[in-house]
Design a protein around this motif. Structure first.
Motif, PDB file in Angstrom:
ATOM      1  N   ILE A  55     -33.290 -27.031  -8.467  1.00 23.07           N
ATOM      2  CA  ILE A  55     -34.278 -28.106  -8.579  1.00 23.07           C
ATOM      3  C   ILE A  55     -35.686 -27.579  -8.830  1.00 23.07           C
ATOM      4  N   ASP A  56     -36.108 -26.579  -8.038  1.00 24.92           N
ATOM      5  CA  ASP A  56     -37.492 -26.128  -8.181  1.00 24.92           C
ATOM      6  C   ASP A  56     -37.579 -24.966  -9.177  1.00 24.92           C
ATOM      7  N   PRO A  57     -38.778 -24.718  -9.701  1.00 21.05           N
ATOM      8  CA  PRO A  57     -38.936 -23.697 -10.740  1.00 21.05           C
ATOM      9  C   PRO A  57     -38.436 -22.308 -10.349  1.00 21.05           C
ATOM     10  N   GLN A  60     -34.705 -22.285 -10.613  1.00 21.66           N
ATOM     11  CA  GLN A  60     -34.319 -22.380 -12.021  1.00 21.66           C
ATOM     12  C   GLN A  60     -34.569 -21.074 -12.753  1.00 21.66           C
ATOM     13  N   THR A  61     -35.613 -20.355 -12.385  1.00 22.35           N
ATOM     14  CA  THR A  61     -35.906 -19.080 -13.030  1.00 22.35           C
ATOM     15  C   THR A  61     -34.819 -18.061 -12.731  1.00 22.35           C
ATOM     16  N   VAL A  62     -34.345 -18.022 -11.500  1.00 24.91           N
ATOM     17  CA  VAL A  62     -33.327 -17.049 -11.110  1.00 24.91           C
ATOM     18  C   VAL A  62     -31.943 -17.522 -11.537  1.00 24.91           C
ATOM     19  N   GLY A  63     -31.627 -18.796 -11.347  1.00 26.68           N
ATOM     20  CA  GLY A  63     -30.336 -19.341 -11.767  1.00 26.68           C
ATOM     21  C   GLY A  63     -29.157 -18.529 -11.257  1.00 26.68           C
ATOM     22  N   PHE A  78     -29.104 -27.437 -13.509  1.00 28.17           N
ATOM     23  CA  PHE A  78     -30.558 -27.326 -13.583  1.00 28.17           C
ATOM     24  C   PHE A  78     -31.088 -28.735 -13.873  1.00 28.17           C
ATOM     25  N   ASP A  79     -31.679 -29.351 -12.871  1.00 26.13           N
ATOM     26  CA  ASP A  79     -32.227 -30.702 -13.020  1.00 26.13           C
ATOM     27  C   ASP A  79     -33.684 -30.575 -13.425  1.00 26.13           C
TER      28      ASP A  79
END
Length: 160
Positions: A55-57, A60-63, A78-79
């Motif tokens: 949800i948070d950046p 999402q960056t690490v995924g 990834f929302d």
């Protein structure tokens, strides 16, 4: 006081740059909260998954970086929170992934199959999407998932 802060700012840049370098991700992030997700193919088959919610950046960056396995019924959603172009890469990702780019209504807009581990090439949605779903590489082919199939999940307002 403000003048002093403005004059000191350039001196802080090297310190901030070093701090950024020290915060380099060296391993997988802890598992994120999971939610159910179902993909309904055009022939009516329903495929259930448990997906981690990015949800948070920072999440999402690490995924899925540094993960050594993604199970056959697992993935990461990834929302993006709103419609937007999505561009992903495989930096520090150890396993091939299928990336499904999903429109706001839950329809699959585009699929990038078996993305290449460690690649820095940009994998783009080619149009605005609400979310990107990463699954184990080969899942789309194995389950017959295609563009236009429907994803059922809370963020699309059609929870399974």
């Amino acid at each position: 006081m403000l003048r002093r802060a403005i004059l000191a700012a350039p001196a802080l840049l090297p310190v901030l740059a070093r701090a950024q370098v020290l915060h380099v991700q060296a391993g997988p992030q802890p598992r994120l909260p999971e939610e159910p997700l179902v993909i309904v193919t055009r022939d009516g088959q329903r495929h259930a998954f448990r997906v981690e919610m990015a949800i948070d950046p920072q999440q999402q960056t690490v995924g899925l970086m540094f993960r050594t396995v993604v199970g056959p019924e697992e993935g990461m959603l990834f929302d993006w929170g709103t419609l937007r172009e999505s561009a992903m890469w495989m930096r520090n990702t150890l396993v091939p992934l299928d990336m499904l780019f999903i429109a706001a209504d839950g329809r699959i807009h585009r699929i990038a199959e078996r993305t290449v581990p460690h690649s820095l090439a940009s994998i783009e949605s080619r149009g605005p999407v609400r979310a990107t779903l990463e699954l184990a590489g080969g899942t789309a082919e194995r389950l017959g998932i295609r563009v236009g199939d429907r994803v059922l999940q809370r963020i699309f307002g059609n929870a399974p």
